[in-house]
Scaffold this motif. Structure first.
Motif, short mmCIF file in Angstrom:
data_model
loop_
_atom_site.label_atom_id
_atom_site.label_comp_id
_atom_site.label_asym_id
_atom_site.label_seq_id
_atom_site.Cartn_x
_atom_site.Cartn_y
_atom_site.Cartn_z
N THR A 161 0.85 -1.24 -0.07
CA THR A 161 -0.15 0.01 -0.11
C THR A 161 0.62 1.13 -0.18
OG1 THR A 161 -0.12 0.03 2.33
CG2 THR A 161 -1.92 -1.10 1.19
N SER A 162 2.14 1.30 0.35
CA SER A 162 2.86 2.53 0.62
C SER A 162 2.94 2.97 -0.76
CB SER A 162 4.42 2.12 1.13
OG SER A 162 5.00 1.28 0.41
N SER A 163 3.07 2.22 -1.76
CA SER A 163 3.22 2.88 -3.31
C SER A 163 1.76 3.79 -3.64
CB SER A 163 3.43 1.83 -4.20
OG SER A 163 4.52 1.22 -3.90
N TYR A 164 0.83 3.28 -3.19
CA TYR A 164 -0.25 3.81 -3.57
C TYR A 164 -0.36 5.00 -2.74
CZ TYR A 164 -2.10 -0.68 -5.33
OH TYR A 164 -2.16 -1.70 -6.22
N PHE A 165 0.04 4.93 -1.44
CA PHE A 165 0.08 6.03 -0.63
C PHE A 165 1.07 7.32 -1.07
CE2 PHE A 165 -0.63 3.46 3.31
CZ PHE A 165 -1.99 3.00 2.83
N GLY A 166 2.18 6.94 -1.59
CA GLY A 166 3.24 7.80 -2.39
C GLY A 166 2.42 8.62 -3.43
N LEU A 167 1.85 7.67 -4.31
CA LEU A 167 1.37 8.29 -5.54
C LEU A 167 0.10 9.24 -5.18
CD1 LEU A 167 0.80 5.55 -8.38
CD2 LEU A 167 1.95 7.75 -8.52
N ALA A 168 -0.73 8.96 -4.16
CA ALA A 168 -1.87 9.56 -3.86
C ALA A 168 -1.36 11.19 -3.16
CB ALA A 168 -2.72 9.17 -2.59
N LYS A 186 -7.85 2.51 -4.08
CA LYS A 186 -7.11 1.39 -4.74
C LYS A 186 -6.34 0.72 -3.68
CE LYS A 186 -6.19 -1.37 -8.13
NZ LYS A 186 -7.24 -1.98 -8.97
N ALA A 187 -5.75 1.52 -2.70
CA ALA A 187 -5.03 0.81 -1.59
C ALA A 187 -6.02 -0.02 -0.75
CB ALA A 187 -4.34 1.74 -0.67
N GLN A 188 -7.04 0.68 -0.38
CA GLN A 188 -8.15 0.08 0.44
C GLN A 188 -8.70 -1.41 -0.24
OE1 GLN A 188 -11.83 2.01 0.83
NE2 GLN A 188 -12.82 0.97 2.18
N GLU A 189 -8.72 -1.30 -1.49
CA GLU A 189 -9.21 -2.66 -2.51
C GLU A 189 -8.24 -3.67 -2.22
OE1 GLU A 189 -9.58 -3.72 -6.85
OE2 GLU A 189 -10.26 -1.67 -6.55
N MET A 190 -7.02 -2.94 -2.27
CA MET A 190 -5.91 -4.30 -2.06
C MET A 190 -5.65 -4.66 -0.71
SD MET A 190 -4.43 -4.69 -4.99
CE MET A 190 -6.17 -4.54 -5.68
N ARG A 191 -6.03 -3.75 0.32
CA ARG A 191 -5.88 -4.36 1.79
C ARG A 191 -7.04 -3.71 2.69
NH1 ARG A 191 -0.52 -5.18 3.59
NH2 ARG A 191 0.45 -6.47 1.90
N PRO A 192 -8.31 -4.27 2.29
CA PRO A 192 -9.34 -3.86 3.17
C PRO A 192 -9.53 -3.99 4.72
CG PRO A 192 -9.58 -5.82 2.04
CD PRO A 192 -8.30 -5.46 1.49
N ASN A 193 -8.43 -4.73 5.13
CA ASN A 193 -8.44 -4.91 6.50
C ASN A 193 -7.03 -4.38 7.18
OD1 ASN A 193 -10.56 -6.89 6.34
ND2 ASN A 193 -9.07 -8.34 5.89
N ALA A 196 -4.08 0.95 8.31
CA ALA A 196 -2.99 2.17 7.99
C ALA A 196 -3.81 2.94 6.66
CB ALA A 196 -1.80 1.70 7.71
N VAL A 197 -4.69 2.06 6.06
CA VAL A 197 -5.32 2.56 4.58
C VAL A 197 -6.18 3.45 5.19
CG1 VAL A 197 -6.83 2.01 2.94
CG2 VAL A 197 -4.99 0.61 3.33
N TYR A 198 -7.08 3.36 6.26
CA TYR A 198 -8.20 4.05 6.71
C TYR A 198 -7.56 5.44 7.50
CZ TYR A 198 -10.68 0.09 5.41
OH TYR A 198 -11.55 -0.92 4.78
N MET A 199 -6.35 5.36 7.96
CA MET A 199 -5.67 6.60 8.51
C MET A 199 -5.43 7.53 7.45
SD MET A 199 -5.95 6.51 11.62
CE MET A 199 -4.82 8.01 12.12
N GLN A 200 -4.95 6.99 6.36
CA GLN A 200 -4.50 7.69 5.11
C GLN A 200 -5.75 8.33 4.60
OE1 GLN A 200 -1.55 8.34 3.51
NE2 GLN A 200 -0.39 7.42 5.22
N LEU A 201 -6.93 7.66 4.45
CA LEU A 201 -7.73 7.96 3.75
C LEU A 201 -8.68 9.33 4.90
CD1 LEU A 201 -9.79 5.03 2.70
CD2 LEU A 201 -9.54 6.88 1.30
N LYS A 223 -13.10 -0.57 13.44
CA LYS A 223 -13.62 -1.92 12.98
C LYS A 223 -12.48 -2.96 12.81
CE LYS A 223 -17.96 -0.33 11.21
NZ LYS A 223 -18.94 -0.49 10.06
N GLN A 224 -11.39 -2.49 12.33
CA GLN A 224 -10.23 -3.34 12.18
C GLN A 224 -9.49 -3.55 13.29
OE1 GLN A 224 -10.34 -4.76 9.13
NE2 GLN A 224 -12.02 -3.19 8.46
N GLU A 225 -9.29 -2.40 14.33
CA GLU A 225 -8.63 -2.31 15.35
C GLU A 225 -9.56 -2.45 16.37
OE1 GLU A 225 -4.29 -1.03 14.42
OE2 GLU A 225 -5.74 0.48 14.58
#
Length: 326
Positions: A161-168, A186-193, A196-201, A223-225
């Protein structure tokens, strides 16, 4: 990255690993390269990056001989560590000085070599990560160079996911908010659980001023934690900010946000009764609730409860400070 370790600690640990792997070298013509690599890794681990760079240069010179590149898999890691040794010597405050800028140029050259020649996926990934950082705002500040690297990293490992974060981040900084959101989704789609994805969002939507989507992301993180008190605490702090510090919040909505904040902070305290920050915010939320309360008796009761949480938080802090002084 290994949990609990900083980026520099991970690099030192990796350096020790590749040094150990290289001790198997015994081919004629590789002895000097092996010895130089061993010395270079000692200097690197000791953070003597100038001496390390010289020895990594020696390692690669001995390894490649008359060939254009070193391709022996036991020594190719030297390309990454040589690049990073130059990178560590670069100073952003001296940007524009020829000698300083030359260090970054050499770092980039060797990161690129490592990303092509290195067979170890961990080191190859690190080389690409640091190459992207070289084009960041504190260095070359050239996102157009970083974008294709990140896209290739996504192709290499779509689950990272870090690559998606960098592009975002690149798209957001350029004002292309639609593509920035697409990358995060897209990062969420790759790693829905992945929390860190939700913190970025949440961070993205908060910067856009979209409180609803910010809270959706933060609540999804809980919900994840569900057993992480910090996740619930973070939700509460955002509700407090909205109810108390955001002057655009309609008066009719403030009590609702306070109630939602209290619900989140109560869960954080339930999970960790000695959570100093959570106890402090319980005190703050109760004070906001008291200010909104019309019934004088109820208002005084809320302030009394707020004082109790304030005192408990201060008691825990004093105990922690005393323990640290021992």
């Amino acid at each position: 990255m290994t949990m609990g370790m900083s980026r520099s600690q991970v690099l030192v640990a990796l350096c020790a690993t590749v040094a150990l792997a290289a001790t198997g070298c015994s081919q004629i013509g590789m002895l000097k390269g092996k010895m130089a690599f061993k010395d270079a890794n000692k200097f690197y681990q000791g953070q003597d990056y100038r001496a390390a760079a010289a020895k990594y240069e020696e390692t690669l010179a001995e390894c490649r001989g008359s060939d254009p590149d070193c391709t022996d898999p036991r020594l190719t890691a030297a390309y990454f560590f040589l690049g990073n040794s130059y990178d560590q010597q670069y100073r952003a405050v001296k940007k524009g000085e020829a000698a300083n800028d030359a260090l970054l140029t050499k770092a980039i050259e060797n990161y690129k070599k490592a990303s092509v020649i290195e067979s170890d996926p961990k080191i190859k990934r690190l080389a690409l990560d640091y190459l992207v950082s070289s084009y960041g705002p504190d260095k070359l500040n050239d996102p157009s160079q970083a974008e294709p690297i990140l896209l290739s990293m996504i192709e290499m490992d779509p689950k990272e996911t870090s690559s998606y974060f960098g592009l975002a981040n690149i798209y957001e900084q350029s004002g292309d908010y639609e593509r920035a959101e697409q990358m995060l989704r897209k990062a969420q789609e790759m790693r829905p659980n992945d929390s860190a994805v939700y913190m970025q969002l949440a961070g993205f939507y908060n910067r856009q001023g979209d409180f609803g989507k910010t809270m959706d992301a933060l609540n999804e993180r809980t919900k994840q934690e569900p057993t992480n008190p910090e996740a619930h605490y973070t939700v509460a702090t955002f509700y407090w900010e909205k109810a108390y510090r955001d002057f655009t919040t309609p008066e009719a909505d403030k009590m609702k946000f306070v109630q939602q904040g209290l619900q989140a902070i109560d869960e954080a305290i339930r999970l960790n009764p000695n959570y100093f920050e959570a106890l402090t915010y319980k005190n703050l939320l109760l004070r906001v609730q008291a200010n909104l309360e019309k019934n004088p008796a109820r208002q005084q009761a809320l302030l009394k409860e707020a004082n109790e949480f304030r005192d408990k938080a201060q008691e825990i802090r004093k105990k922690a400070q005393a323990a640290g002084a021992e």
